[in-house]
Structures are given as structure tokens and as C-alpha cells.
Scaffold this motif. Structure first.
Motif, PDB file in Angstrom:
ATOM      1  N   CYS A  26       0.817  -1.214   0.000  1.00 53.35           N
ATOM      2  CA  CYS A  26       0.000   0.000   0.000  1.00 53.35           C
ATOM      3  C   CYS A  26       0.853   1.269   0.000  1.00 53.35           C
ATOM      4  O   CYS A  26       0.315   2.377  -0.047  1.00 53.35           O
ATOM      5  CB  CYS A  26      -0.943   0.011   1.198  1.00 53.35           C
ATOM      6  SG  CYS A  26      -0.101   0.196   2.791  1.00 53.35           S
ATOM      7  N   GLY A  27       2.171   1.148   0.054  1.00 51.92           N
ATOM      8  CA  GLY A  27       3.052   2.310   0.075  1.00 51.92           C
ATOM      9  C   GLY A  27       3.342   2.828   1.467  1.00 51.92           C
ATOM     10  O   GLY A  27       3.829   3.944   1.630  1.00 51.92           O
ATOM     11  N   LYS A  28       3.084   2.000   2.470  1.00 48.01           N
ATOM     12  CA  LYS A  28       3.238   2.415   3.864  1.00 48.01           C
ATOM     13  C   LYS A  28       4.691   2.763   4.195  1.00 48.01           C
ATOM     14  O   LYS A  28       4.970   3.817   4.788  1.00 48.01           O
ATOM     15  CB  LYS A  28       2.739   1.280   4.759  1.00 48.01           C
ATOM     16  CG  LYS A  28       2.949   1.459   6.227  1.00 48.01           C
ATOM     17  CD  LYS A  28       2.337   0.306   6.982  1.00 48.01           C
ATOM     18  CE  LYS A  28       2.793  -1.026   6.439  1.00 48.01           C
ATOM     19  NZ  LYS A  28       4.263  -1.215   6.511  1.00 48.01           N
ATOM     20  N   THR A  29       5.622   1.904   3.822  1.00 49.85           N
ATOM     21  CA  THR A  29       7.027   2.152   4.118  1.00 49.85           C
ATOM     22  C   THR A  29       7.558   3.337   3.324  1.00 49.85           C
ATOM     23  O   THR A  29       8.382   4.106   3.809  1.00 49.85           O
ATOM     24  CB  THR A  29       7.868   0.892   3.829  1.00 49.85           C
ATOM     25  OG1 THR A  29       7.387  -0.175   4.650  1.00 49.85           O
ATOM     26  CG2 THR A  29       9.330   1.116   4.145  1.00 49.85           C
ATOM     27  N   THR A  30       7.083   3.508   2.091  1.00 52.34           N
ATOM     28  CA  THR A  30       7.485   4.668   1.292  1.00 52.34           C
ATOM     29  C   THR A  30       7.020   5.957   1.962  1.00 52.34           C
ATOM     30  O   THR A  30       7.745   6.959   1.998  1.00 52.34           O
ATOM     31  CB  THR A  30       6.894   4.573  -0.126  1.00 52.34           C
ATOM     32  OG1 THR A  30       7.247   3.326  -0.713  1.00 52.34           O
ATOM     33  CG2 THR A  30       7.408   5.694  -1.005  1.00 52.34           C
ATOM     34  N   LEU A  31       5.805   5.941   2.516  1.00 52.47           N
ATOM     35  CA  LEU A  31       5.278   7.112   3.223  1.00 52.47           C
ATOM     36  C   LEU A  31       6.100   7.378   4.480  1.00 52.47           C
ATOM     37  O   LEU A  31       6.434   8.523   4.795  1.00 52.47           O
ATOM     38  CB  LEU A  31       3.802   6.884   3.567  1.00 52.47           C
ATOM     39  CG  LEU A  31       3.051   8.055   4.214  1.00 52.47           C
ATOM     40  CD1 LEU A  31       3.027   9.256   3.278  1.00 52.47           C
ATOM     41  CD2 LEU A  31       1.624   7.638   4.577  1.00 52.47           C
ATOM     42  N   PHE A  32       6.438   6.327   5.196  1.00 50.60           N
ATOM     43  CA  PHE A  32       7.275   6.451   6.391  1.00 50.60           C
ATOM     44  C   PHE A  32       8.634   7.063   6.026  1.00 50.60           C
ATOM     45  O   PHE A  32       9.145   7.955   6.712  1.00 50.60           O
ATOM     46  CB  PHE A  32       7.452   5.066   7.019  1.00 50.60           C
ATOM     47  CG  PHE A  32       8.315   5.045   8.251  1.00 50.60           C
ATOM     48  CD1 PHE A  32       7.798   5.376   9.489  1.00 50.60           C
ATOM     49  CD2 PHE A  32       9.648   4.679   8.169  1.00 50.60           C
ATOM     50  CE1 PHE A  32       8.590   5.342  10.622  1.00 50.60           C
ATOM     51  CE2 PHE A  32      10.449   4.644   9.295  1.00 50.60           C
ATOM     52  CZ  PHE A  32       9.911   4.980  10.533  1.00 50.60           C
ATOM     53  N   ASN A  33       9.222   6.593   4.916  1.00 49.73           N
ATOM     54  CA  ASN A  33      10.502   7.140   4.455  1.00 49.73           C
ATOM     55  C   ASN A  33      10.385   8.619   4.114  1.00 49.73           C
ATOM     56  O   ASN A  33      11.316   9.395   4.338  1.00 49.73           O
ATOM     57  CB  ASN A  33      10.990   6.378   3.216  1.00 49.73           C
ATOM     58  CG  ASN A  33      11.448   4.978   3.534  1.00 49.73           C
ATOM     59  OD1 ASN A  33      11.634   4.638   4.694  1.00 49.73           O
ATOM     60  ND2 ASN A  33      11.616   4.160   2.517  1.00 49.73           N
ATOM     61  N   ALA A  34       9.237   9.018   3.546  1.00 49.01           N
ATOM     62  CA  ALA A  34       9.043  10.412   3.149  1.00 49.01           C
ATOM     63  C   ALA A  34       9.105  11.338   4.360  1.00 49.01           C
ATOM     64  O   ALA A  34       9.564  12.478   4.253  1.00 49.01           O
ATOM     65  CB  ALA A  34       7.705  10.567   2.430  1.00 49.01           C
ATOM     66  N   TYR A  35       8.657  10.854   5.514  1.00 49.51           N
ATOM     67  CA  TYR A  35       8.698  11.665   6.735  1.00 49.51           C
ATOM     68  C   TYR A  35      10.059  11.598   7.425  1.00 49.51           C
ATOM     69  O   TYR A  35      10.583  12.605   7.888  1.00 49.51           O
ATOM     70  CB  TYR A  35       7.627  11.198   7.720  1.00 49.51           C
ATOM     71  CG  TYR A  35       6.230  11.639   7.366  1.00 49.51           C
ATOM     72  CD1 TYR A  35       5.844  12.971   7.477  1.00 49.51           C
ATOM     73  CD2 TYR A  35       5.280  10.718   6.934  1.00 49.51           C
ATOM     74  CE1 TYR A  35       4.559  13.379   7.156  1.00 49.51           C
ATOM     75  CE2 TYR A  35       3.987  11.114   6.613  1.00 49.51           C
ATOM     76  CZ  TYR A  35       3.634  12.449   6.728  1.00 49.51           C
ATOM     77  OH  TYR A  35       2.372  12.846   6.404  1.00 49.51           O
TER      78      TYR A  35
END
Length: 689
Positions: A26-35
Motif C-alpha cells: 500500500c506504500g506504507k514504508t514509502t510514506l514512512f521514508n518520506a517523513y
């Protein structure tokens, strides 16, 4: 005591703890990386994030502690990642739950969403991949979605880093749920009108009556329980953890038909939400379905996968060899410059030999294969991020089940094509311990990238235009051997029913350049780290073993310590076509890291740039003079494929299995399998040449 009652020992009063949770892909880790800016691995199949990760973020004067939880499909805990996620969000460690949802696949994601809302904790939906939804011409009515779910719904794009501040703003102001959105439904509410105003999902009257009864019993039995409704629902679903932590005089579990009715009603409500908020969905999903009819076909799916991988290896050899030529020229120039420098300063022959023939020849010979490694992992990264690798796991599910493994077992096996260490660690995603150990047992048969330099060297020397096919056959043989050994192990152990694979097939998407860069750079970094540490030290050690013997410094390598050890093993290896002391020394050194086999051969045969055309011609001539031909080369490739895994893998197997006996058994099995297969292949080939 239930996890919901556990409280952390110390908490910063100004710190807001936010957990990111969602389905795999779902892109959860990518979102976490963005922060956080953390370079965590992002792949397009489930099971990569096995443990929770934490990071810090500051926003509007507040300190945020962000937690990246493993991807899960529901709060029913079976696998290790589901237990980690559930334990975290049930505890008081989390203030706000951010439910990361793939906006392009709402139906598959919202089952978890409904379970999170029922928890009664502050939940904010991060509607991720909105850029993909827009690219497909679809629209989502965000206002209506908030009305129906009763939680903030924030559109974001983790890849493009849009909507990030809005999401944190919503989490900050929703932490006490004081601004709860009004819930509005258009369907008939029946006898439970008041419940429909309070809860997003209200079940049928009969089920709600059961929930009300159990809620009252739980509240009476456990007065401090914060959310008796959620516990009652889990009781009715037969949740073992809830029933164990909060036993009731009356069992209260529904029969299977009523339990199924609850699941169906959840999906009915999800369909109602989708029908009201999503526009143009059916038209835009047609392409994915059309492609999947071919790529996930029960007959053609596996052949297509093999053809794609064959094309990847063809590209690895053609383009990689062209680029490798430039690396070879640079290495020759560097080696010559160092030799001239040492001659100019009148350095001793011994130190010159150590630096030029030992270190530069060993480490440099490995670095020349870097273009092949980069191209291979660039292609694999594209396949992963596009969504194709999830289809491969789905296609292989039936085959995995037939050999007594869970369909999930193919996921760590796929990771084994990169490196066996993370592949073994990924077996944690398997819920059954026996399934996990069997997967660990066979995963080292998957041909990791460290073996590629050996394949490239031997196949180019002995198989000419068929080099790509010869190398690709190693990957195919490794997969076949893993399947055969798993089947044998399953026949010899107690039978049990393997769990069916539950895997999301994400929508196909254009691979993200940043994600591919992180993936490829991670592999290059590992490769260069090995060259700078393990291979460097192994090259020095091998040089000493080859230049010193019982009488001290020796001029003839056949009188060295290394030769003495190898000659003792020679008779055992003769049936495999590998009864040459130099080859045996190279194979022993490969236990440190498989790339060392090539650097060892460079040192053993005194060839400065073994990967160059001149170097390979010199090595081929030296081996040919000793009677080492194409049959021996193919047998050696098979032995390198199947024999003892590297030291790092052995240590990982010991840590993950928790058993020294199991680890030694795995090593012994692989060594025996390598000897048998090499001997069979060598002698069969010799019958025809």
C-alpha cells in the motif's frame, strides 16, 4: 493482562506517537521514508517489513514518533508480522493510528480499515497513491467517504511526497477524537438507528444483539475495559487471544455460518462505500485484469516467468560485458601503475606480490563484475516495483502447496535470488514453525548474486555464445533442487496442511525511480562492502597460504599450506571433475563469500585481470593443460550453486532457527547434495564427449 492495558514506563508529554499500518504493497514504508528520510527496503510484495521501524518527525512545534508496522491484511493474528502489528496498536504506546490505504485498490484495503475503526482508537486514513487514481481517470468523493466512515480521510502520494503536512495536521487534531466526523448512511437503519449514528459499521439485528449481550458481560466482568464492543466482536469471531485474556462464563462464539455472516456484512458495507465514493472504477481496472489473465495463467504463468528471467540474464551478459570491458582496462592501468610505483621505490618482491598479485588481483577481479551485478538488480527492481513479482508468488502457490510448503514460502525464495541472508530472515513471515524451518532449509539453493561472478567467468570461458543460457540454467537448477529437497523433506516429516497463500496482486504501475535507486544502491553497497572487507581479507589470507609452507616462503605454490590441505581432499573431489588442488582451494575460500572463488582463482593462477579477455584466455589455457574442460566447468558451476552457503548465511540460519543441530544439518545436506549433483552431471556429460 491484555495488550491494551499495558502502558509504557516513560512518555514525553509533548510527543505524539503515530503508527503506520496497512496492507502489504500500500506504500506504507514509502510514506514512512518520506517523513523520516530512512532508506528502508521497499518492495512490491508482502513480507519485507517483518519488525516495526521507528523514526522522528517535527511538525508545528510537536515531536512525532513514527512507527512503521509490518504490512497485514487483518487484526486476526496468525503470522509473526500480524502479531507485531496487533500488539503495538492495542497498547497505549500508540496515540493515533494512520491507516495507509491504496486508493487504487480500496476493496482489498478496507477490510483492515473497518477493523481499525472498530478498535475505538483515533484513526486517520491516508488515501495513498492518489496520483495513480488520477492517472486512470478515476475520482474519489473524499467528503462522502468521511461521512460514511466517521474518520478523517486525507489524500496523499508517498512517491511524490504530496499531502504529507495535511496528514500530520489531521493526526495532530484527531488524537483526542474531539472533532469526530458525523457518520451518515443512506441505507435503512432498522432497529439500530442510534448505533448507525455512532458506528461506521453496524451489523444485522441478530448479530448486534449478540454483540450487546457480550459487551454487557465483558463490561461487568472487566470494568476497566476500554472498548467492550470491539472485544465482543472479536469474541464472536473466535479470536483466541481475546478469549484467553478475557474469559467469560459463557463462551459466546458464533457458529461458522454466523461467523461467515459477519465477514460478509463487512464486505457488503465496503461495497456500499465503494459504490458511493468511487467513480469510473470498472473502466480503468480492465487493463490489469487483461494482463493478469496471461501472466497469472495456471499453465502459462510459470513459462512466462522463466522467459522473462532468461531475457534478464541475456541483458545482463550482453550489456554487462560491454561495460565490463572499461572496468578491465581501468584495472589493468591501475595494476600496472602500482607495479611501476613499487619498482621505482625499490620495494621488495614479497610486498609487491602481496599488493599486486594478492590484493589488487583478488579484489579488482571481483570489481570488474560490478556492471553485471548492477544490470541484474536494476532489472529485478523494475519487476518488483511494477507489481510483477507478486504475480510470480501467486503463480507458484500451487507448486509450493504440492511440495508441502506454504505459498508464502516462495517469497523468501525469490529474495534468495538477491542475497540468502535477508531471504532466510524473511521466512519469519511464515506462521507455522515447521513451514518456516523447511523454507530456511531449502532457501540457500536459490542462486544469490554472489555466485554470479563464478557463472560469468566459467560460462564465458567454456560456453561461448551459450554463456547466458549456461548461467541462467544455474538459477533454474537451484529452483528445481529446492523443490525436490522440499518434497523429500515433506515426505519424511509429519504431514500437515499448509496455509493457503493470501497475497495482494497490486495494480501494475510505472516503477518509481527513487525506489529502484534505493534497491540497486543497497545491492551495490553490499557488493562493494564485501569487496572492501571479506574479499580483501580473504585475498591476503589466501596469498599467505599459497606463498608459505612447512619450510617457510615457497616459490612453488604446490608446496604451500593451501596445496597440502587441498591435496588431502583431492581424491574425494575427483568423481565430481573437480579433483584439482587449485580448484579445491578456491572452493574452500568461497565459504567466506562466494565471490572469493573468482578472486582466489586469480591469485592461484597468477592472473592479474582474470575477467579480461586476456585473463580468461590465460586461465582457460592453464586449466585446459590440466585436463579441465567444459564438463568440469559446468560441474564446478553446479557445485558452487549447491554447496555450503557463505559464513553470513550460516550465522543467520543459526540465529533464525535457534538450533545449532539444524544449522549443521543444513550445511551437511547442501555439501552432500552439491557433491552428488556435480558427480552425476560431470559423468553424464563425459559419456557424450
Amino acid at each position: 493482562m491484555d495488550n491494551s492495558e499495558k502502558r509504557p514506563e516513560t512518555r514525553n508529554s509533548n510527543e505524539l506517537r503515530i503508527a503506520f499500518i496497512g496492507n502489504p504493497n500500500c506504500g506504507k514504508t514509502t510514506l514512512f521514508n518520506a517523513y523520516t528520510g530512512a532508506n528502508l527496503k521497499v518492495a512490491n510484495w508482502p513480507g519485507v517489513t517483518v519488525e516495526k521501524k521507528e523514526g522522528s518527525y517535527k511538525f508545528q512545534g510537536h515531536d512525532f514518533k513514527l512507527i512503521d508496522l509490518p504490512g497485514i491484511y487483518s487484526l486476526t493474528s496468525y503470522t509473526m508480522e500480524e502479531r507485531v502489528s496487533r500488539m503495538c496498536i492495542l497498547s497505549d504506546e500508540v496515540d493515533v493510528i494512520i491507516d495507509v490505504t491504496d486508493a487504487s485498490a480500496l476493496e482489498r484495503n478496507m477490510y483492515l480499515t473497518m477493523q481499525l475503526i472498530e478498535l475505538g482508537k483515533p484513526v486517520v486514513m491516508a488515501l495513498n497513491m492518489m496520483d495513480i487514481v488520477e492517472e486512470r481517470g478515476m475520482e474519489i468523493d473524499l467528503h462522502r467517504m468521511q461521512e460514511m466512515l466517521g474518520i478523517p480521510v486525507i489524500p496523499v502520494s508517498a512517491r511524490k511526497k504530496t499531502g504529507l503536512e495535511s496528514l500530520m495536521h489531521a493526526a495532530l487534531h484527531h488524537k483526542d477524537m474531539s472533532a469526530r466526523h458525523r457518520i451518515e448512511h443512506h441505507h435503512k437503519v432498522g432497529e439500530n438507528a442510534e448505533l448507525h449514528q455512532e458506528y461506521a459499521l453496524v451489523y444485522s439485528d441478530k448479530i448486534e444483539a449478540e454483540i450487546a449481550r457480550l459487551s454487557a458481560e465483558l463490561k461487568a466482568e472487566y470494568p476497566n475495559m476500554q472498548n467492550p464492543r470491539w472485544h465482543a466482536i472479536k469474541y464472536l469471531e473466535g479470536d483466541a487471544d481475546v478469549m484467553k485474556d478475557h474469559p467469560l462464563p459463557s463462551e459466546g462464539k458464533l457458529n461458522d455460518s454466523r461467523e461467515s455472516a459477519m465477514i460478509n456484512e463487512k464486505y457488503d458495507f465496503i461495497e456500499e462505500v465503494i459504490g458511493e465514493v468511487l467513480v469510473n472504477k470498472d473502466e480503468k481496472s480492465a487493463l490489469t485484469d487483461k494482463v493478469d489473465r496471461l501472466l497469472t495463467h495456471r499453465i502459462w504463468g510459470i513459462p512466462i516467468f522463466l522467459c522473462i528471467m532468461a531475457a534478464v540474464f541475456a541483458l545482463t551478459f550482453t550489456l554487462g560485458d560491454w561495460l565490463k570491458g572499461y572496468f578491465e582496462m581501468a584495472l589493468e592501468s591501475f595494476s600496472g601503475a602500482v607495479s611501476n610505483l613499487f619498482a621505482a621505490i625499490h620495494a621488495g618482491d614479497l610486498i609487491t606480490s602481496l599488493i599486486v598479485d594478492g590484493i589488487i588481483a583478488g579484489v579488482g577481479g571481483i570489481l570488474t563484475f560490478l556492471p553485471n551485478i548492477v544490470i541484474l538488480f536494476f532489472a529485478l527492481a523494475i519487476l518488483e516495483d511494477s507489481g510483477y513479482m507478486s504475480r510470480v508468488a501467486y503463480v507458484m502457490d500451487g507448486l509450493m502447496g504440492s511440495i508441502g510448503l506454504s505459498g508464502r514460502a516462495f517469497i523468501p525464495m525469490l529474495l534468495g535470488f538477491g542475497c540468502t541472508v535477508p531471504a532466510v530472515m524473511a521466512s519469519r513471515a511464515l506462521e507455522d514453525k515447521r513451514d518456516r524451518l523447511k523454507t530456511i532449509f531449502v532457501t540457500p539453493f536459490m542462486s544469490c548474486s554472489a555466485r554470479l561472478p563464478v557463472y560469468v567467468l566459467l560460462s564465458q570461458m567454456f560456453f561461448g555464445k551459450w554463456a547466458g543460457i549456461a548461467a541462467f540454467s544455474m538459477y533454474l537448477i537451484g529452483l528445481i533442487m529446492a523443490i525436490v529437497v522440499a518434497k523429500i523433506v515433506s515426505k519424511c516429516t509429519k504431514k500437515y496442511e499448509a496455509h493457503t497463500l493470501l497475497i495482494e496482486l497490486p495494480e501494475y504501475k510505472t516503477p518509481n525511480a527513487h525506489t529502484i535507486f534505493i534497491y540497486v544502491w543497497d545491492k551495490i553497497k553490499d557488493y562493494l562492502t564485501k569487496a572492501g572487507t571479506t574479499i580483501f581479507l580473504a585475498s591476503i589470507l589466501l596469498w599467505f597460504l599459497l606463498n608459505f609452507g612447512m619450510t617457510g616462503l615457497v616459490e612453488d605454490m604446490s608446496q604451500s599450506f593451501a596445496a597440502m590441505i587441498a591435496k588431502f581432499i583431492e581424491p574425494i573431489m575427483r568423481p565430481t571433475g573437480l579433483g584439482y588442488w587449485q580448484i579445491i582451494v578456491a572452493l574452500i575460500s568461497g565459504i567466506a563469500a562466494k565471490e572469493v572463488v573468482v578472486s582466489s582463482m586469480s591469485v592461484l593462477f597468477g592472473i592479474g585481470n582474470i575477467a579480461s579477455a586476456e585473463g580468461m584466455a590465460a586461465l582457460s589455457g592453464a586449466l585446459g593443460a590440466a585436463g579441465f574442460g567444459a564438463a568440469n566447468a559446468y560441474a564446478m558451476m553446479i557445485f558452487v550453486l549447491l554447496y555450503i552457503p557463505c559464513a553470513a548465511t550460516i550465522a543467520t540460519i543459526r540465529r533464525e532457527s535457534g538450533s545449532t543441530k539444524f544449522t549443521l544439518g543444513t550445511v551437511a545436506m547442501q555439501l552432500g547434495t552439491a557433491w552428488i549433483m556435480s558427480a552425476v552431471v560431470y559423468n553424464v556429460i563425459m559419456l557424450f564427449i
